[in-house]
Motif scaffolding. Sequence first.
Motif, PDB file in Angstrom:
ATOM      1  N   ILE A   1      -7.897   1.345  -2.822  1.00 30.23           N
ATOM      2  CA  ILE A   1      -6.198   1.602  -2.930  1.00 30.23           C
ATOM      3  C   ILE A   1      -5.772   1.645  -4.612  1.00 30.23           C
ATOM      4  O   ILE A   1      -6.172   0.525  -5.090  1.00 30.23           O
ATOM      5  N   PRO A   2      -5.187   2.499  -4.838  1.00 29.70           N
ATOM      6  CA  PRO A   2      -4.604   2.691  -6.233  1.00 29.70           C
ATOM      7  C   PRO A   2      -3.488   1.550  -6.489  1.00 29.70           C
ATOM      8  O   PRO A   2      -2.642   1.078  -5.583  1.00 29.70           O
ATOM      9  N   GLY A   3      -3.742   0.760  -7.370  1.00 31.75           N
ATOM     10  CA  GLY A   3      -2.932  -0.272  -8.081  1.00 31.75           C
ATOM     11  C   GLY A   3      -1.953   0.279  -8.978  1.00 31.75           C
ATOM     12  O   GLY A   3      -1.888   1.502  -9.175  1.00 31.75           O
ATOM     13  N   VAL A   4      -1.395  -0.700  -9.749  1.00 36.09           N
ATOM     14  CA  VAL A   4      -0.358  -0.031 -10.791  1.00 36.09           C
ATOM     15  C   VAL A   4      -0.912   0.616 -11.926  1.00 36.09           C
ATOM     16  O   VAL A   4      -0.824   1.566 -12.411  1.00 36.09           O
TER      17      VAL A   4
ATOM     18  N   ILE B   1       0.917  -1.234  -0.129  1.00 33.23           N
ATOM     19  CA  ILE B   1       0.123  -0.072  -0.045  1.00 33.23           C
ATOM     20  C   ILE B   1       1.038   1.331  -0.098  1.00 33.23           C
ATOM     21  O   ILE B   1       1.642   1.480   0.627  1.00 33.23           O
ATOM     22  N   LEU B   2       0.496   2.045  -1.082  1.00 33.47           N
ATOM     23  CA  LEU B   2       1.432   3.329  -0.934  1.00 33.47           C
ATOM     24  C   LEU B   2       0.291   4.235  -0.557  1.00 33.47           C
ATOM     25  O   LEU B   2       0.934   5.387   0.343  1.00 33.47           O
ATOM     26  N   THR B   3      -0.864   4.358  -0.676  1.00 32.08           N
ATOM     27  CA  THR B   3      -1.799   5.248  -0.175  1.00 32.08           C
ATOM     28  C   THR B   3      -3.164   4.707  -0.304  1.00 32.08           C
ATOM     29  O   THR B   3      -3.303   3.743  -1.050  1.00 32.08           O
TER      30      THR B   3
ATOM     31  N   TYR C   1     -11.380  -2.960  -1.823  1.00 25.76           N
ATOM     32  CA  TYR C   1     -10.970  -4.082  -1.261  1.00 25.76           C
ATOM     33  C   TYR C   1     -11.972  -4.226  -0.109  1.00 25.76           C
ATOM     34  O   TYR C   1     -12.209  -3.073   0.469  1.00 25.76           O
ATOM     35  N   TRP C   2     -12.191  -5.405   0.278  1.00 28.76           N
ATOM     36  CA  TRP C   2     -13.341  -5.613   1.520  1.00 28.76           C
ATOM     37  C   TRP C   2     -12.534  -6.425   2.688  1.00 28.76           C
ATOM     38  O   TRP C   2     -11.839  -7.330   2.442  1.00 28.76           O
ATOM     39  N   GLY C   3     -13.058  -6.133   3.778  1.00 27.62           N
ATOM     40  CA  GLY C   3     -12.614  -7.229   4.723  1.00 27.62           C
ATOM     41  C   GLY C   3     -13.448  -8.096   5.034  1.00 27.62           C
ATOM     42  O   GLY C   3     -14.350  -8.332   4.225  1.00 27.62           O
ATOM     43  N   GLN C   4     -13.208  -8.956   6.108  1.00 28.00           N
ATOM     44  CA  GLN C   4     -13.989 -10.222   6.460  1.00 28.00           C
ATOM     45  C   GLN C   4     -15.370  -9.968   7.063  1.00 28.00           C
ATOM     46  O   GLN C   4     -16.190 -10.502   7.152  1.00 28.00           O
TER      47      GLN C   4
ATOM     48  N   LYS D   1      -1.104   4.581   9.866  1.00 27.17           N
ATOM     49  CA  LYS D   1      -1.343   3.195  10.358  1.00 27.17           C
ATOM     50  C   LYS D   1      -2.208   2.453   9.315  1.00 27.17           C
ATOM     51  O   LYS D   1      -2.629   1.504   9.391  1.00 27.17           O
ATOM     52  N   ASN D   2      -2.671   3.186   8.257  1.00 27.86           N
ATOM     53  CA  ASN D   2      -3.654   2.639   7.366  1.00 27.86           C
ATOM     54  C   ASN D   2      -4.629   2.100   7.778  1.00 27.86           C
ATOM     55  O   ASN D   2      -5.157   0.819   7.448  1.00 27.86           O
TER      56      ASN D   2
END
Length: 119
Positions: free
Chosen positions: A99-102, A28-30, A108-111, A75-76
Amino acid sequence: QVQLVESGGGLVQLGGSLRLSCAASGSILTIDFMRWYCQAPGKQREFVASITRGGSTNYADSVKGRFTISRDNAKNTAYLQMNSLKPEDTAVYYCNADIPGVVRVLGYWGQGTQVTVSS
Protein backbone atom coordinates in the motif's frame (compact mmCIF):
# COMPACT_ATOMS: atom_id res chain seq x y z
CA GLN A 1 -3.40 3.21 10.20
CA VAL A 2 -4.00 0.29 7.86
CA GLN A 3 -5.34 -3.09 8.91
CA LEU A 4 -5.74 -6.35 7.03
CA VAL A 5 -8.26 -8.82 8.39
CA GLU A 6 -8.51 -12.37 7.07
CA SER A 7 -11.56 -14.57 7.44
CA GLY A 8 -13.01 -17.77 6.04
CA GLY A 9 -10.66 -20.37 7.47
CA GLY A 10 -11.86 -23.52 9.15
CA LEU A 11 -11.88 -27.30 9.17
CA VAL A 12 -12.68 -29.09 5.92
CA GLN A 13 -12.38 -32.65 4.67
CA LEU A 14 -10.06 -33.88 1.94
CA GLY A 15 -11.32 -32.62 -1.41
CA GLY A 16 -13.38 -29.84 0.10
CA SER A 17 -13.36 -26.11 -0.55
CA LEU A 18 -12.93 -22.90 1.38
CA ARG A 19 -12.99 -19.25 0.42
CA LEU A 20 -10.71 -16.91 2.31
CA SER A 21 -11.21 -13.15 2.40
CA CYS A 22 -8.78 -10.36 3.22
CA ALA A 23 -10.29 -6.96 3.89
CA ALA A 24 -8.05 -3.90 4.09
CA SER A 25 -9.20 -0.84 5.99
CA GLY A 26 -7.80 2.50 7.09
CA SER A 27 -6.09 5.32 5.22
CA ILE A 28 -5.93 3.68 1.80
CA LEU A 29 -5.92 5.43 -1.54
CA THR A 30 -4.95 2.37 -3.55
CA ILE A 31 -3.51 -1.10 -3.09
CA ASP A 32 -0.84 -2.50 -5.40
CA PHE A 33 -0.09 -6.20 -5.01
CA MET A 34 -2.20 -8.38 -2.76
CA ARG A 35 -0.82 -11.78 -1.83
CA TRP A 36 -1.58 -14.88 0.15
CA TYR A 37 1.05 -16.83 2.09
CA CYS A 38 0.76 -19.91 4.25
CA GLN A 39 2.74 -21.23 7.18
CA ALA A 40 2.47 -24.81 8.39
CA PRO A 41 3.69 -25.82 11.86
CA GLY A 42 7.48 -25.96 11.97
CA LYS A 43 7.85 -24.54 8.47
CA GLN A 44 8.68 -21.19 6.96
CA ARG A 45 6.01 -18.93 5.55
CA GLU A 46 5.49 -19.73 1.87
CA PHE A 47 4.06 -17.83 -1.06
CA VAL A 48 0.69 -19.08 -2.30
CA ALA A 49 -0.67 -16.55 -4.79
CA SER A 50 -0.57 -12.90 -5.79
CA ILE A 51 -2.70 -10.49 -7.78
CA THR A 52 -1.98 -7.02 -9.12
CA ARG A 53 -4.45 -4.17 -9.05
CA GLY A 54 -5.11 -4.87 -12.71
CA GLY A 55 -5.89 -8.52 -12.06
CA SER A 56 -2.71 -10.29 -13.17
CA THR A 57 -2.17 -13.39 -11.07
CA ASN A 58 0.65 -15.69 -10.07
CA TYR A 59 0.53 -18.97 -8.15
CA ALA A 60 2.81 -21.38 -6.38
CA ASP A 61 3.15 -24.61 -8.35
CA SER A 62 1.58 -26.58 -5.50
CA VAL A 63 -1.77 -24.76 -5.82
CA LYS A 64 -2.04 -24.15 -9.57
CA GLY A 65 -5.34 -25.43 -10.90
CA ARG A 66 -6.83 -25.72 -7.39
CA PHE A 67 -6.68 -22.20 -5.90
CA THR A 68 -7.90 -18.95 -7.46
CA ILE A 69 -7.00 -15.49 -6.21
CA SER A 70 -9.24 -12.53 -6.98
CA ARG A 71 -9.90 -9.05 -5.64
CA ASP A 72 -12.51 -6.36 -5.46
CA ASN A 73 -10.72 -3.02 -5.69
CA ALA A 74 -13.80 -1.06 -4.67
CA LYS A 75 -13.94 -3.03 -1.42
CA ASN A 76 -10.15 -3.23 -0.88
CA THR A 77 -10.63 -6.97 -0.50
CA ALA A 78 -8.81 -10.00 -1.84
CA TYR A 79 -10.12 -13.54 -1.96
CA LEU A 80 -8.60 -16.99 -2.18
CA GLN A 81 -10.89 -19.72 -3.47
CA MET A 82 -9.40 -23.02 -2.39
CA ASN A 83 -10.71 -26.18 -4.08
CA SER A 84 -9.66 -29.83 -3.97
CA LEU A 85 -8.02 -29.26 -0.62
CA LYS A 86 -5.40 -31.69 0.63
CA PRO A 87 -4.07 -32.36 4.15
CA GLU A 88 -0.80 -30.74 3.10
CA ASP A 89 -2.68 -27.46 2.58
CA THR A 90 -3.18 -27.30 6.35
CA ALA A 91 -1.59 -24.06 7.55
CA VAL A 92 -2.24 -20.56 8.78
CA TYR A 93 -2.98 -18.40 5.76
CA TYR A 94 -1.83 -14.80 5.80
CA CYS A 95 -2.78 -11.89 3.60
CA ASN A 96 -0.13 -9.39 2.51
CA ALA A 97 -0.67 -6.10 0.70
CA ASP A 98 1.56 -3.39 -0.76
CA ILE A 99 0.00 0.00 0.00
CA PRO A 100 1.58 3.28 -1.07
CA GLY A 101 2.33 5.63 1.80
CA VAL A 102 3.31 9.28 1.76
CA VAL A 103 6.95 8.51 0.97
CA ARG A 104 7.11 4.87 -0.11
CA VAL A 105 5.13 1.65 -0.54
CA LEU A 106 4.59 -0.20 2.72
CA GLY A 107 3.89 -3.88 3.21
CA TYR A 108 1.12 -4.93 5.56
CA TRP A 109 0.18 -8.33 7.00
CA GLY A 110 -2.99 -9.69 8.47
CA GLN A 111 -3.19 -11.80 11.60
CA GLY A 112 -3.81 -15.04 9.72
CA THR A 113 -6.62 -17.54 9.47
CA GLN A 114 -6.28 -21.25 10.18
CA VAL A 115 -7.09 -23.79 7.48
CA THR A 116 -7.18 -27.43 8.51
CA VAL A 117 -7.80 -30.23 6.02
CA SER A 118 -8.60 -33.63 7.46
CA SER A 119 -8.11 -36.92 5.67
